[in-house]
Design an enzyme around this catalytic site. Structure first.
Site, PDB file in Angstrom:
ATOM      1  N   GLY A 269     -70.734 138.041  34.247  1.00 61.58           N
ATOM      2  CA  GLY A 269     -69.804 137.175  35.244  1.00 61.58           C
ATOM      3  C   GLY A 269     -69.945 137.872  36.554  1.00 61.58           C
TER       4      GLY A 269
ATOM      5  CB  ILE B 247     -61.996 140.821  37.855  1.00 59.03           C
ATOM      6  CG1 ILE B 247     -60.448 140.298  38.024  1.00 59.03           C
ATOM      7  CG2 ILE B 247     -62.032 142.378  37.348  1.00 59.03           C
ATOM      8  CD1 ILE B 247     -59.802 139.944  36.684  1.00 59.03           C
TER       9      ILE B 247
ATOM     10  NE  ARG C 288     -33.602 137.259  23.752  1.00 58.93           N
ATOM     11  CZ  ARG C 288     -33.523 136.479  22.787  1.00 58.93           C
ATOM     12  NH1 ARG C 288     -32.624 136.227  22.058  1.00 58.93           N
ATOM     13  NH2 ARG C 288     -34.575 135.518  22.573  1.00 58.93           N
TER      14      ARG C 288
ATOM     15  CE1 TYR D 152     -58.151 131.895  31.598  1.00 64.01           C
ATOM     16  CE2 TYR D 152     -55.795 132.608  31.557  1.00 64.01           C
ATOM     17  CZ  TYR D 152     -57.263 132.901  31.866  1.00 64.01           C
ATOM     18  OH  TYR D 152     -57.453 134.220  32.238  1.00 64.01           O
TER      19      TYR D 152
ATOM     20  CE  LYS E 285     -59.414 135.892  29.072  1.00 62.48           C
ATOM     21  NZ  LYS E 285     -60.989 136.194  29.330  1.00 62.48           N
TER      22      LYS E 285
ATOM     23  N   PRO F 128     -55.197 142.232  31.617  1.00 61.01           N
ATOM     24  CG  PRO F 128     -56.864 142.168  33.057  1.00 61.01           C
ATOM     25  CD  PRO F 128     -56.619 141.643  31.832  1.00 61.01           C
TER      26      PRO F 128
HETATM   27  P1  NAP Z   1     -63.411 134.282  38.359  1.00 73.09           P
HETATM   28  O1  NAP Z   1     -63.627 134.777  39.711  1.00 73.09           O
HETATM   29  O2  NAP Z   1     -63.356 132.625  38.212  1.00 73.09           O
HETATM   30  O3  NAP Z   1     -64.791 134.742  37.366  1.00 73.09           O
HETATM   31  C1  NAP Z   1     -65.234 134.202  36.254  1.00 73.09           C
HETATM   32  C2  NAP Z   1     -66.423 134.468  36.094  1.00 73.09           C
HETATM   33  O4  NAP Z   1     -67.062 133.893  34.733  1.00 73.09           O
HETATM   34  C3  NAP Z   1     -67.644 133.794  37.020  1.00 73.09           C
HETATM   35  O5  NAP Z   1     -68.633 134.797  37.333  1.00 73.09           O
HETATM   36  C4  NAP Z   1     -68.061 132.878  36.397  1.00 73.09           C
HETATM   37  O6  NAP Z   1     -69.459 132.252  36.677  1.00 73.09           O
HETATM   38  C5  NAP Z   1     -68.409 133.379  34.704  1.00 73.09           C
HETATM   39  N1  NAP Z   1     -68.348 132.209  33.973  1.00 73.09           N
HETATM   40  C6  NAP Z   1     -67.667 131.162  33.617  1.00 73.09           C
HETATM   41  N2  NAP Z   1     -68.012 130.551  32.869  1.00 73.09           N
HETATM   42  C7  NAP Z   1     -69.501 130.883  32.569  1.00 73.09           C
HETATM   43  C8  NAP Z   1     -70.374 130.135  31.465  1.00 73.09           C
HETATM   44  N3  NAP Z   1     -70.389 129.337  30.785  1.00 73.09           N
HETATM   45  N4  NAP Z   1     -71.530 131.254  31.853  1.00 73.09           N
HETATM   46  C9  NAP Z   1     -71.460 132.293  32.217  1.00 73.09           C
HETATM   47  N5  NAP Z   1     -70.614 132.899  33.154  1.00 73.09           N
HETATM   48  C10 NAP Z   1     -69.448 132.097  33.175  1.00 73.09           C
HETATM   49  O7  NAP Z   1     -62.413 134.751  37.617  1.00 73.09           O
HETATM   50  P2  NAP Z   1     -61.602 136.326  37.339  1.00 73.09           P
HETATM   51  O8  NAP Z   1     -60.362 136.409  37.884  1.00 73.09           O
HETATM   52  O9  NAP Z   1     -62.687 137.284  38.017  1.00 73.09           O
HETATM   53  O10 NAP Z   1     -61.933 136.445  35.660  1.00 73.09           O
HETATM   54  C11 NAP Z   1     -62.575 137.121  35.277  1.00 73.09           C
HETATM   55  C12 NAP Z   1     -61.862 137.510  33.905  1.00 73.09           C
HETATM   56  O11 NAP Z   1     -60.824 138.407  33.934  1.00 73.09           O
HETATM   57  C13 NAP Z   1     -62.082 136.288  32.883  1.00 73.09           C
HETATM   58  O12 NAP Z   1     -62.048 136.583  31.813  1.00 73.09           O
HETATM   59  C14 NAP Z   1     -60.421 136.010  33.115  1.00 73.09           C
HETATM   60  O13 NAP Z   1     -59.854 135.358  31.942  1.00 73.09           O
HETATM   61  C15 NAP Z   1     -59.745 137.306  33.110  1.00 73.09           C
HETATM   62  N6  NAP Z   1     -58.400 137.668  33.861  1.00 73.09           N
HETATM   63  C16 NAP Z   1     -58.278 137.235  34.988  1.00 73.09           C
HETATM   64  C17 NAP Z   1     -56.977 137.362  35.472  1.00 73.09           C
HETATM   65  C18 NAP Z   1     -56.603 137.026  37.037  1.00 73.09           C
HETATM   66  O14 NAP Z   1     -55.722 137.044  37.404  1.00 73.09           O
HETATM   67  N7  NAP Z   1     -57.725 136.723  38.091  1.00 73.09           N
HETATM   68  C19 NAP Z   1     -55.885 137.809  34.964  1.00 73.09           C
HETATM   69  C20 NAP Z   1     -56.209 138.112  33.574  1.00 73.09           C
HETATM   70  C21 NAP Z   1     -57.489 138.032  33.075  1.00 73.09           C
HETATM   71  P3  NAP Z   1     -69.842 131.175  37.920  1.00 73.09           P
HETATM   72  O15 NAP Z   1     -69.475 132.100  39.305  1.00 73.09           O
HETATM   73  O16 NAP Z   1     -71.038 130.869  37.708  1.00 73.09           O
HETATM   74  O17 NAP Z   1     -68.848 130.138  37.544  1.00 73.09           O
END
Ligand code: NAP
Length: 347
Positions: free
Chosen positions: A11, A16, A136, A155, A159, A184
């Site tokens: 990704g 991130i 609490r 979502y 996760k 996170p």
């Molecule tokens: P993001 O910018 O939307 O990044 C998601 C990444 O996953 C992108 O590179 C996307 O690729 C890739 N992806 C999605 N579906 C895919 C598929 N079918 N095959 C291959 N790649 C795929 O989100 P982010 O905030 O950086 O999140 C990254 C991770 O952190 C995720 O696991 C998310 O659940 C976790 N997280 C995020 C937050 C937050 O607040 N941002 C908090 C806690 C956890 P494309 O660019 O091609 O779509």
């Protein structure tokens, strides 16, 4: 001269992951990142310092078993961040659960087959810890979200299922690598890429009048640069074990609005009506049914309930330090203005 270690990152295009890659390149590592389009679609990655010499991008999709092999070649560490991060989808099973769950299984199986991987760091989420805060209770790594489903906070469900599958894989397969998981909270801060991440979108919504009033709600926040640093600490700390809640601290919606008002953003359409009373919460629960389905569910399961998160384990084991959420939020908003995602009305 020693050859730099090369780290695989799934990704790579993500909010991130882009910061992880920037930090890895800065520290001298080589990076093999996975993306879904051709490298020319990611100029913010290919322009990073060191990218020309040490960043390679490979095409891989979470739902295509076997597509991650090339990106793992010669690596001893995988940082698995790829997973859809969206709240409202048409088909939660297809759009959220399948890529998160099958994707995690596919990626871990690929690591096992590669044979060279010694550590996997999985980006899970606070969503795998709870989808219904309890004022609490202070949440720790021992807490698991057991309430979400495809119909309720999908979502969070995706996760949770993905992280559970990762731990089950470790238990069943006993592969030649260790797994460390980061959970996170809301990740805020500047974006290297051109998009607005779902979480920074919440800040933009607060500034642009999307919220009718100030709700009785709080969030845990962590900066994106700190989140990236936590991934690198997790990969480089041999004694790291299990899950790590990754959170700087919590702020109420009131505190976020006050922060923005006091820092020159009063010219925006910040919510003014105080709906943080019990009556306001009841009203917002009713109004939540007018929102897109999954936003509505999220509001009903979070409003009137403060979340408290312990970051003790990550500070102790990984020696992690966090910038204050206030700085991260202000940096996020400043970045959205400079990237043209928000009109510049700062006073
Ligand atoms: P993001 O910018 O939307 O990044 C998601 C990444 O996953 C992108 O590179 C996307 O690729 C890739 N992806 C999605 N579906 C895919 C598929 N079918 N095959 C291959 N790649 C795929 O989100 P982010 O905030 O950086 O999140 C990254 C991770 O952190 C995720 O696991 C998310 O659940 C976790 N997280 C995020 C937050 C937050 O607040 N941002 C908090 C806690 C956890 P494309 O660019 O091609 O779509």
């Amino acid at each position: 001269m020693t050859t730099p270690r090369t780290i695989s990152v799934t990704g790579a295009s993500g909010y991130i992951a882009s910061h992880i890659i920037e930090q890895l390149l800065k520290e001298g590592y080589g990076v093999r990142g996975t993306v879904r389009r051709t490298a020319s679609a990611y100029p913010w990655l290919t322009a990073l310092k060191g990218a020309a010499e040490r960043l390679e991008l490979f095409s891989a999709d979470l739902l295509e078993a076997g597509s991650f092999e090339r990106a793992l070649s010669g690596c001893d560490t995988l940082l698995h961040t790829a997973s859809p991060y969206v709240i409202n989808v048409n088909d939660p099973e297809h759009d959220l659960l399948a890529p998160a769950l099958e994707g995690t299984r596919n990626v871990l199986s690929a690591c096992q087959r590669a044979g060279t991987i010694r550590r996997v760091v999985l980006t899970s989420s606070i969503a795998a810890v709870t989808d219904e805060p309890d004022s609490r209770h202070t949440f720790t790594e021992a807490d698991w979200n057991s309430r979400s489903s495809l119909g309720r906070n999908p979502y969070h469900y995706a996760k949770t299922m993905a992280e559970r599958a990762a731990w089950e894989f470790m238990e069943r397969e006993k592969p030649g690598f260790s797994l460390v998981v980061l959970n996170p909270t809301l990740v805020t801060g500047p974006s290297l890429g051109p998009g607005v991440n779902t979480t920074n979108g919440i800040l933009r919504d607060i500034l642009t009048g999307v919220y009718p009033g100030i709700m009785d709600m709080n969030w845990g926040f962590v900066d994106v640069r700190d989140t990236a640093a936590a991934h690198i600490l997790a990969m480089n700390t041999p004694e790291a074990r299990g899950r790590y809640l990754c959170s700087s601290g919590e702020l109420t919606m009131h505190e976020v609005v006050d922060l923005l008002r006091q820092n020159g953003y009063s010219g925006y359409r910040l919510p003014k009506i105080d709906l943080s009373s019990k009556a306001g919460t009841a009203l917002m629960k009713m109004l939540s049914y007018t929102q897109p389905k999954d936003t509505g569910t999220f509001i009903r399961t979070h409003i009137g309930r403060a979340i408290h998160i312990s970051n003790e384990k990550i500070r102790r084991d990984l020696k992690m330090t966090f910038m204050p959420p206030e700085k991260s939020i202000l940096d996020a908003v400043g970045d959205m203005i400079s990237q043209g995602h928000l009109a510049d009305k700062k006073s």
